[in-house]
Design a protein around this motif. Structure first.
Motif, mmCIF file in Angstrom:
data_model
loop_
_atom_site.group_PDB
_atom_site.id
_atom_site.type_symbol
_atom_site.label_atom_id
_atom_site.label_comp_id
_atom_site.label_asym_id
_atom_site.label_seq_id
_atom_site.Cartn_x
_atom_site.Cartn_y
_atom_site.Cartn_z
ATOM 1 N N ARG A 5 1.493 10.835 -6.290
ATOM 2 C CA ARG A 5 0.948 12.186 -6.414
ATOM 3 C C ARG A 5 1.144 12.689 -7.834
ATOM 4 N NH1 ARG A 5 5.324 15.591 -2.696
ATOM 5 N NH2 ARG A 5 7.106 15.378 -4.112
ATOM 6 N N GLN A 6 0.277 13.635 -8.200
ATOM 7 C CA GLN A 6 0.358 14.225 -9.530
ATOM 8 C C GLN A 6 0.104 15.719 -9.434
ATOM 9 O OE1 GLN A 6 -2.103 12.364 -12.526
ATOM 10 N NE2 GLN A 6 -0.864 13.218 -14.162
ATOM 11 N N ALA A 7 1.132 16.492 -9.773
ATOM 12 C CA ALA A 7 1.031 17.945 -9.793
ATOM 13 C C ALA A 7 0.535 18.396 -11.165
ATOM 14 C CB ALA A 7 2.381 18.565 -9.481
ATOM 15 N N PRO A 8 -0.036 19.598 -11.259
ATOM 16 C CA PRO A 8 -0.531 20.095 -12.548
ATOM 17 C C PRO A 8 0.558 20.102 -13.606
ATOM 18 C CG PRO A 8 -1.320 21.484 -10.769
ATOM 19 C CD PRO A 8 -0.336 20.535 -10.159
ATOM 20 N N GLY A 9 0.266 19.530 -14.763
ATOM 21 C CA GLY A 9 1.209 19.521 -15.867
ATOM 22 C C GLY A 9 2.346 18.538 -15.735
ATOM 23 N N LYS A 10 2.306 17.715 -14.694
ATOM 24 C CA LYS A 10 3.386 16.745 -14.478
ATOM 25 C C LYS A 10 2.837 15.329 -14.462
ATOM 26 C CE LYS A 10 6.502 19.803 -11.944
ATOM 27 N NZ LYS A 10 7.355 19.951 -10.731
ATOM 28 N N GLU A 11 3.744 14.365 -14.619
ATOM 29 C CA GLU A 11 3.349 12.972 -14.573
ATOM 30 C C GLU A 11 3.130 12.528 -13.114
ATOM 31 O OE1 GLU A 11 5.591 11.243 -18.574
ATOM 32 O OE2 GLU A 11 6.097 10.472 -16.591
ATOM 33 N N ARG A 12 2.328 11.511 -12.975
ATOM 34 C CA ARG A 12 2.122 10.933 -11.648
ATOM 35 C C ARG A 12 3.436 10.336 -11.161
ATOM 36 N NH1 ARG A 12 -3.356 7.606 -10.641
ATOM 37 N NH2 ARG A 12 -4.050 9.520 -11.659
ATOM 38 N N GLU A 13 3.760 10.545 -9.875
ATOM 39 C CA GLU A 13 5.025 10.046 -9.342
ATOM 40 C C GLU A 13 4.822 9.302 -8.029
ATOM 41 O OE1 GLU A 13 7.875 12.988 -8.171
ATOM 42 O OE2 GLU A 13 6.459 14.081 -6.904
ATOM 43 N N PHE A 14 5.693 8.338 -7.806
ATOM 44 C CA PHE A 14 5.711 7.569 -6.563
ATOM 45 C C PHE A 14 6.093 8.473 -5.401
ATOM 46 C CE2 PHE A 14 6.547 4.177 -3.669
ATOM 47 C CZ PHE A 14 7.724 4.500 -3.018
ATOM 48 N N VAL A 15 5.423 8.305 -4.254
ATOM 49 C CA VAL A 15 5.753 9.060 -3.051
ATOM 50 C C VAL A 15 6.289 8.141 -1.952
ATOM 51 C CG1 VAL A 15 4.881 10.561 -1.215
ATOM 52 C CG2 VAL A 15 4.024 10.820 -3.556
ATOM 53 N N ALA A 16 5.506 7.143 -1.571
ATOM 54 C CA ALA A 16 5.900 6.262 -0.471
ATOM 55 C C ALA A 16 5.109 4.968 -0.549
ATOM 56 C CB ALA A 16 5.661 6.933 0.876
ATOM 57 N N SER A 17 5.687 3.899 0.003
ATOM 58 C CA SER A 17 4.985 2.621 0.052
ATOM 59 C C SER A 17 5.379 1.864 1.308
ATOM 60 C CB SER A 17 5.294 1.771 -1.182
ATOM 61 O OG SER A 17 6.648 1.377 -1.199
ATOM 62 N N LEU A 27 0.844 -1.198 0.000
ATOM 63 C CA LEU A 27 0.000 0.000 0.000
ATOM 64 C C LEU A 27 0.873 1.239 0.000
ATOM 65 C CD1 LEU A 27 -2.640 -1.061 2.688
ATOM 66 C CD2 LEU A 27 -2.931 -1.070 0.215
ATOM 67 N N GLY A 28 0.337 2.345 -0.475
ATOM 68 C CA GLY A 28 1.127 3.565 -0.447
ATOM 69 C C GLY A 28 0.489 4.690 -1.225
ATOM 70 N N ASN A 85 -6.833 -2.068 8.461
ATOM 71 C CA ASN A 85 -6.608 -1.960 7.019
ATOM 72 C C ASN A 85 -6.548 -0.508 6.560
ATOM 73 O OD1 ASN A 85 -6.391 -4.713 6.593
ATOM 74 N ND2 ASN A 85 -8.570 -4.962 6.167
ATOM 75 N N THR A 86 -5.789 0.285 7.289
ATOM 76 C CA THR A 86 -5.609 1.682 6.914
ATOM 77 C C THR A 86 -4.117 2.021 6.853
ATOM 78 O OG1 THR A 86 -5.715 2.426 9.207
ATOM 79 C CG2 THR A 86 -7.774 2.422 7.960
ATOM 80 N N ILE A 87 -3.798 2.989 6.033
ATOM 81 C CA ILE A 87 -2.457 3.543 6.030
ATOM 82 C C ILE A 87 -2.563 5.050 6.216
ATOM 83 C CG2 ILE A 87 -1.427 1.747 4.607
ATOM 84 C CD1 ILE A 87 -1.545 3.740 2.241
ATOM 85 N N THR A 88 -1.522 5.627 6.768
ATOM 86 C CA THR A 88 -1.475 7.072 6.917
ATOM 87 C C THR A 88 -0.174 7.603 6.330
ATOM 88 O OG1 THR A 88 -0.497 6.946 9.118
ATOM 89 C CG2 THR A 88 -2.891 7.071 8.993
ATOM 90 N N LEU A 89 -0.223 8.829 5.874
ATOM 91 C CA LEU A 89 0.960 9.520 5.390
ATOM 92 C C LEU A 89 1.065 10.812 6.185
ATOM 93 C CD1 LEU A 89 3.262 9.429 3.253
ATOM 94 C CD2 LEU A 89 1.816 10.902 1.838
ATOM 95 N N GLN A 90 1.998 10.843 7.122
ATOM 96 C CA GLN A 90 2.236 12.040 7.913
ATOM 97 C C GLN A 90 3.212 12.910 7.140
ATOM 98 O OE1 GLN A 90 0.973 13.200 10.868
ATOM 99 N NE2 GLN A 90 2.195 15.038 10.480
#
Length: 126
Positions: A38-50, A34-35, A78-83
Motif C-alpha cells: 500500500r501507498q499513502a499520500p506522501g509516503k513510500e510504498r510499504e509491504f502489507v501482507a503476503s 502473492l500479496g 488463482n485469487t487472493i483476498t485481504l480481509q
C-alpha cells in the motif's frame, strides 16, 4: 508473466471492515508469492501482507496490521483476498496486489521487480 486485477476499494468508517480481492492469471501464478502493498499520500510504498503458494501457504503481515488483516488464497481460482477488519484512518492508501517468484523479490518494493496490479483506493474516514 503474471496479470493482476484488483477489486474495487471503497470508503469505510473507522472500525469497519472491507475485503479486497485480486485475480491473478499467467503461466507461473500457481508458483508465485502473492500479496499486497500500500501507498499513502506522501509516503513510500510499504509491504502489507503476503502468502506463498501451495496448500497452507506461509502468511506474513506487517506489524501494524497483525490481528486485523487476514490474507487468504484460493489456488483453484488463482485469487487472493485481504480481509481488513478494525480499519483505522492510517490504513487509508492505494492498495496494490503483487506477484513475485520468491519472498525476497516480493518484499522488494521496486516497481520493476515482480508484477503489480493497477491499485485500488481504500479510504478510512468518518
Amino acid at each position: 508473466q503474471v496479470h493482476l486485477v484488483e477489486s474495487e476499494g471503497g470508503l469505510v468508517q473507522p472500525g469497519g471492515s472491507l475485503t479486497l480481492s485480486c485475480a491473478a492469471s499467467g503461466p507461473s501464478v500457481s508458483r508465485s508469492v502473492l500479496g499486497w502493498f500500500r501507498q499513502a499520500p506522501g509516503k513510500e510504498r510499504e509491504f502489507v501482507a503476503s502468502i506463498s503458494w501451495g496448500i497452507g501457504g506461509s502468511r506474513y503481515y506487517t506489524n501494524s496490521v497483525k490481528g486485523r488483516f487476514t490474507i487468504s488464497r484460493d489456488n483453484t481460482r488463482n485469487t487472493i483476498t485481504l480481509q481488513m477488519d478494525g480499519l483505522k484512518p492510517e490504513d487509508t492508501a492505494v492498495y496494490y496486489c503483487k506477484a513475485a517468484p520468491d519472498s525476497a523479490t516480493f518484499r522488494n518494493k521496486a516497481p520493476d521487480l515482480g508484477y503489480w496490479g493497477q491499485g485500488t483506493q481504500v479510504t478510512v474516514s468518518s
